[in-house]
Design an enzyme around this catalytic site. Structure first.
Site, PDB file in Angstrom:
ATOM      1  N   SER A 125       0.846  -1.194   0.000  1.00 41.25           N
ATOM      2  CA  SER A 125       0.000   0.000   0.000  1.00 41.25           C
ATOM      3  C   SER A 125       0.878   1.239   0.000  1.00 41.25           C
ATOM      4  O   SER A 125       2.014   1.214   0.496  1.00 41.25           O
ATOM      5  CB  SER A 125      -0.891   0.011   1.254  1.00 41.25           C
ATOM      6  OG  SER A 125      -1.552   1.252   1.391  1.00 41.25           O
ATOM      7  N   TYR A 134      -1.711  -0.456  10.529  1.00 35.97           N
ATOM      8  CA  TYR A 134      -1.864  -0.905   9.145  1.00 35.97           C
ATOM      9  C   TYR A 134      -0.656  -0.512   8.306  1.00 35.97           C
ATOM     10  O   TYR A 134      -0.100  -1.330   7.561  1.00 35.97           O
ATOM     11  CB  TYR A 134      -3.143  -0.300   8.562  1.00 35.97           C
ATOM     12  CG  TYR A 134      -3.319  -0.518   7.086  1.00 35.97           C
ATOM     13  CD1 TYR A 134      -3.755  -1.742   6.585  1.00 35.97           C
ATOM     14  CD2 TYR A 134      -3.062   0.511   6.177  1.00 35.97           C
ATOM     15  CE1 TYR A 134      -3.920  -1.938   5.218  1.00 35.97           C
ATOM     16  CE2 TYR A 134      -3.227   0.330   4.819  1.00 35.97           C
ATOM     17  CZ  TYR A 134      -3.657  -0.893   4.342  1.00 35.97           C
ATOM     18  OH  TYR A 134      -3.813  -1.093   2.985  1.00 35.97           O
TER      19      TYR A 134
END
Length: 254
Positions: free
Chosen positions: A145, A159
């Protein structure tokens, strides 16, 4: 790019979003696919219909990939159905919830790590014997990501940490598996709207603010990411390994 015709793909989290669009693109490129799912079969059932309409093979299976034995059973089912595995797409991941440092409990920390990293370890480890059998080389593509590059927005600390770990995992695994002709790469998507992730965790106002900072002037789509993954998969006998493709409209540039 190498031909993907008749290549055998195991992909995780293919019921919606990036996983679904990637599986669809790989089927349309000639692959046979086994699609793992965790919540809902509508998407994977559509993938089976698409493959069969093209004279190809597709099936699907449920597993909690955090559980090592579940992951192994799912991968083995895929290999039995497909007759081996050439390509692994580690797509499963999630933020779980936005929590700031002072709010992070041990259980939450462990859950986010398990969803984003333990699943990847379990699947890749289970698939390794099948990938090693490929005389033409094999390919692994991991979903990282932009948050793993930049640190993400507030509330995504845990995350972002795990997605940064995916980047390192990818580089390390590329070095370790290169001798077997197995290439390992990653993609790092930015703002990709229309996925469960952003539907649940990104407000309309936040998305609009993010889009204003993207040089291309729009959010990405799951199809944008699927194109990049298909490229990396199709280079199964190529020279690209240990790389990360950034798919963010130019907001993060290296």
């Amino acid at each position: 790019m190498g031909s993907l015709k008749n290549k055998k793909v195991f992909i995780t989290g293919a019921e919606q979003g990036i996983g679904y669009e990637t599986a669809k693109a790989l089927i349309e490129s000639g692959c046979d696919v086994f699609a793992h799912y965790f919540s809902g079969t509508e998407g994977v059932e559509e993938l089976v219909k698409l493959a069969e309409s093209r004279g190809q093979k597709a099936s699907f299976g449920f597993a909690n990939l955090i559980n090592e034995s579940d992951a192994l059973a799912c991968v083995n089912d895929a290999a039995e159905f497909l007759g081996g595995i050439d390509i692994v797409i580690n797509n499963v991941g999630g933020i779980i919830a936005r929590k700031w440092l002072g709010e992070i409990e041990s259980d939450y920390w462990q859950t986010v790590f398990d969803v984003n990293m333990t699943t990847m370890k379990n699947v890749t480890q289970s698939a390794l014997p099948y990938l090693k059998e490929n005389t033409e080389g094999a390919s692994i593509v991991n979903l990282a990501s932009l948050a793993g590059r930049s640190g993400g927005h507030s509330g995504s600390l845990t995350y972002s940490m795990t997605k940064g770990a995916v980047l390192t995992w990818t580089r390390s695994l590329a070095a370790e598996l290169g001798e077997f002709g197995i290439r390992v790469n990653a993609v790092a998507p930015g703002l990709i709207l229309g996925t469960r992730f952003h539907d649940q965790h990104t407000t309309k106002e936040s998305a609009e603010e993010t889009v204003r900072g993207i040089p291309l002037g729009r959010a990405g789509t799951s199809e944008d990411v699927a194109k990049a993954i298909t490229y990396l998969a199709s280079e199964y006998n190529g020279f690209v390994s240990g790389a990360t493709l950034d798919i963010n409209g130019g907001v993060y540039r290296m």
